[in-house]
Design an enzyme around this catalytic site. Sequence first.
Site, PDB file in Angstrom:
ATOM      1  N   LYS A  22      72.626  61.473   8.514  1.00 20.61           N
ATOM      2  CA  LYS A  22      71.460  62.192   9.032  1.00 20.61           C
ATOM      3  C   LYS A  22      70.629  61.278   9.930  1.00 20.61           C
ATOM      4  CE  LYS A  22      67.600  62.509   6.387  1.00 20.61           C
ATOM      5  NZ  LYS A  22      66.411  62.047   7.123  1.00 20.61           N
ATOM      6  N   ASN A  23      70.374  60.067   9.453  1.00 27.62           N
ATOM      7  CA  ASN A  23      69.468  59.183  10.187  1.00 27.62           C
ATOM      8  C   ASN A  23      70.090  58.570  11.437  1.00 27.62           C
ATOM      9  OD1 ASN A  23      67.523  59.782   8.362  1.00 27.62           O
ATOM     10  ND2 ASN A  23      67.517  57.779   7.330  1.00 27.62           N
ATOM     11  N   CYS A 117      52.480  63.016   4.562  1.00 27.01           N
ATOM     12  CA  CYS A 117      53.852  62.967   4.085  1.00 27.01           C
ATOM     13  C   CYS A 117      53.792  62.582   2.617  1.00 27.01           C
ATOM     14  CB  CYS A 117      54.618  61.934   4.896  1.00 27.01           C
ATOM     15  SG  CYS A 117      56.189  61.491   4.201  1.00 27.01           S
ATOM     16  N   ARG A 122      52.472  57.352   6.649  1.00 29.59           N
ATOM     17  CA  ARG A 122      53.569  56.869   7.492  1.00 29.59           C
ATOM     18  C   ARG A 122      53.129  56.963   8.945  1.00 29.59           C
ATOM     19  NH1 ARG A 122      59.189  59.287   5.225  1.00 29.59           N
ATOM     20  NH2 ARG A 122      60.065  57.746   6.616  1.00 29.59           N
ATOM     21  N   ASP A 312      65.835  54.121   0.587  1.00 30.21           N
ATOM     22  CA  ASP A 312      66.361  55.474   0.401  1.00 30.21           C
ATOM     23  C   ASP A 312      67.336  55.581  -0.774  1.00 30.21           C
ATOM     24  OD1 ASP A 312      64.821  56.326   2.474  1.00 30.21           O
ATOM     25  OD2 ASP A 312      66.447  56.571   3.913  1.00 30.21           O
ATOM     26  N   ARG A 404      67.242  69.006   3.157  1.00 26.60           N
ATOM     27  CA  ARG A 404      66.897  68.328   4.412  1.00 26.60           C
ATOM     28  C   ARG A 404      67.921  67.242   4.746  1.00 26.60           C
ATOM     29  NH1 ARG A 404      61.402  65.599   4.540  1.00 26.60           N
ATOM     30  NH2 ARG A 404      62.509  64.835   6.344  1.00 26.60           N
TER      31      ARG A 404
HETATM   32  C1  UD1 Z   1      63.502  55.489   8.588  1.00 24.64           C
HETATM   33  C2  UD1 Z   1      64.400  56.482   7.904  1.00 24.64           C
HETATM   34  C3  UD1 Z   1      63.971  56.670   6.456  1.00 24.64           C
HETATM   35  C4  UD1 Z   1      63.911  55.327   5.734  1.00 24.64           C
HETATM   36  C5  UD1 Z   1      63.080  54.335   6.521  1.00 24.64           C
HETATM   37  C6  UD1 Z   1      63.121  52.931   5.945  1.00 24.64           C
HETATM   38  C7  UD1 Z   1      65.028  57.916   9.746  1.00 24.64           C
HETATM   39  C8  UD1 Z   1      64.929  59.260  10.381  1.00 24.64           C
HETATM   40  N1  UD1 Z   1      64.309  57.744   8.624  1.00 24.64           N
HETATM   41  O1  UD1 Z   1      62.183  56.046   8.563  1.00 24.64           O
HETATM   42  O2  UD1 Z   1      64.929  57.517   5.813  1.00 24.64           O
HETATM   43  O3  UD1 Z   1      63.337  55.485   4.467  1.00 24.64           O
HETATM   44  O4  UD1 Z   1      63.537  54.252   7.877  1.00 24.64           O
HETATM   45  O5  UD1 Z   1      64.415  52.470   5.875  1.00 24.64           O
HETATM   46  O6  UD1 Z   1      65.755  57.061  10.191  1.00 24.64           O
HETATM   47  N2  UD1 Z   1      55.303  51.768  10.038  1.00 24.64           N
HETATM   48  C9  UD1 Z   1      54.059  51.580  10.573  1.00 24.64           C
HETATM   49  N3  UD1 Z   1      53.832  52.039  11.846  1.00 24.64           N
HETATM   50  C10 UD1 Z   1      54.776  52.660  12.590  1.00 24.64           C
HETATM   51  C11 UD1 Z   1      56.051  52.844  12.029  1.00 24.64           C
HETATM   52  C12 UD1 Z   1      56.294  52.390  10.736  1.00 24.64           C
HETATM   53  O7  UD1 Z   1      53.179  51.023   9.937  1.00 24.64           O
HETATM   54  O8  UD1 Z   1      54.505  53.048  13.714  1.00 24.64           O
HETATM   55  C13 UD1 Z   1      55.590  51.285   8.653  1.00 24.64           C
HETATM   56  C14 UD1 Z   1      55.864  52.434   7.690  1.00 24.64           C
HETATM   57  O9  UD1 Z   1      54.679  52.991   7.191  1.00 24.64           O
HETATM   58  C15 UD1 Z   1      56.685  51.751   6.636  1.00 24.64           C
HETATM   59  C16 UD1 Z   1      57.487  50.727   7.433  1.00 24.64           C
HETATM   60  O10 UD1 Z   1      56.793  50.563   8.656  1.00 24.64           O
HETATM   61  O11 UD1 Z   1      55.863  51.082   5.712  1.00 24.64           O
HETATM   62  C17 UD1 Z   1      58.914  51.102   7.704  1.00 24.64           C
HETATM   63  O12 UD1 Z   1      58.972  52.408   8.207  1.00 24.64           O
HETATM   64  P1  UD1 Z   1      60.065  52.865   9.271  1.00 24.64           P
HETATM   65  O13 UD1 Z   1      61.216  51.919   9.262  1.00 24.64           O
HETATM   66  O14 UD1 Z   1      59.388  53.126  10.564  1.00 24.64           O
HETATM   67  O15 UD1 Z   1      60.546  54.238   8.678  1.00 24.64           O
HETATM   68  P2  UD1 Z   1      61.057  55.461   9.509  1.00 24.64           P
HETATM   69  O16 UD1 Z   1      61.677  54.967  10.761  1.00 24.64           O
HETATM   70  O17 UD1 Z   1      60.022  56.504   9.570  1.00 24.64           O
END
Ligand code: UD1
Length: 425
Positions: A22-23, A117, A122, A312, A404
């Site tokens: 999915k990701n 969320c 997030r 995850d 999902r």
């Molecule tokens: C992706 C995955 C999700 C997985 C996560 C961590 C997808 C679609 N989803 O989510 O399944 O659980 O990686 O492996 O690929 N953060 C910030 N600011 C930002 C972006 C992130 O502070 O702009 C923080 C988040 O709150 C979190 C950390 O960075 O604490 C990591 O998040 P991130 O790797 O961005 O997760 P996703 O990409 O949303």
Amino acid sequence: MDAFLLKGPSRLQGSVRISGAKNAALPALAASLLTKEPVRLSGIPQVADLRTMETLLRGMGVSIEANGPEEATLRAEPVTSTEAPYDLVRTMRASILVLGPLVARFGEARVSLPGGCAIGVRPVDLHVKALEAMGARIAVEKGYIHAHVSRVGAHRGRLTGTVIAFPTVTVTGTENVMLAASLARGVTRIENAAMEPEVVDLARLLGRMGAQISGAGTSTLEIEGVESLGGAEHAIVPDRIEAGTYLAAGAITRGDVTAENARAEDLGAFLEALRNAGVEVTAADGSIRVVARDGLSPVDVETLPFPGFPTDLQAQLLALMTQANGTSRITETIFENRFLHASELVRLGADIRIEGHTAIVSGPRRLEGAVVTASDLRASAALVLAGLVAEGETLVRRIYHLDRGYSGMDRKLAALGARVERVAG
Ligand code: UD1
């Protein structure tokens, strides 16, 4: 609303075919926005998040033609809208992945802020700051991110490569910048980049479309922007989280389960945790088998960005450790508030205490069926795992969360010998 009714305990045995990730499929679909040419993808899992991404892209004018149940050809010509509306982004935060490609190709985008969320705050600030550093002007108005690249002056409607040093590893943040940088003027260097297999898969697809990307799978990525990208054919990498979930199901039921279309190299930290727990793990080319006998050992694990233990799979490991002989400590370092499944597992009879970011699990505990409610995608998987070993009937409600991200989980579990039914409830 659908629920899963499980009758336990059961012992799972057999093989299960793992779907495409999915990701990895989500950014791959978003990548189609970067070109006028057709992008043909296979291994698109049949899960609700992908349907949401397809609806989002169709709303922008992208034509999506199914070539088979898990294959589609996407054509982003003409693109009639550069907006991602609230109603779709609200249901799937990964919608933010269209921001980079839209700004890079069209010089503008309007994407709703994702909003709340269930697994904590997030933010998308790192996505926004990176695109600003590449020359986009960004304003947040009425809940929408407006991004725009000036058509006059130095930028002439195109993003410009620069150094993006992420203070935190972000998976979709890294992907958004890769997507954007592929069409930017000059070189973009991403420091502290995510190294997840899904990031590597996106780099492979973009490479096939003509992007110049080096360093994928390391913490420094370099992308030399090109004027335009072309079409490509690409098979999505297998879903390591889905594979890990079925392997955990094999282990918790003291079963013998083989995940086909699974890559052990993408699951190193998870498989090590299983081995430390006393589960027999054998990896062959393209498959992973677990055999679990009585007497699981407790493990201590901390979630980390890849190649660390994936957040995850944290909930699934927590469910498994309710059956281990002793006390496990599972620490969540990626997301706030990601232990919502713990209180539901306790309702089934688990002994779990949360101390700050750590769950302390004492086992083994005999679980007993009850009605439980899923709170997010991976938490739901943990409740299903527990339901497989709980005595009697477990009703897992709100499995729209599961749908999902897991393709046909009831069907796949039933084929392994679980007694599970999808019911209204
Ligand atoms: C992706 C995955 C999700 C997985 C996560 C961590 C997808 C679609 N989803 O989510 O399944 O659980 O990686 O492996 O690929 N953060 C910030 N600011 C930002 C972006 C992130 O502070 O702009 C923080 C988040 O709150 C979190 C950390 O960075 O604490 C990591 O998040 P991130 O790797 O961005 O997760 P996703 O990409 O949303």
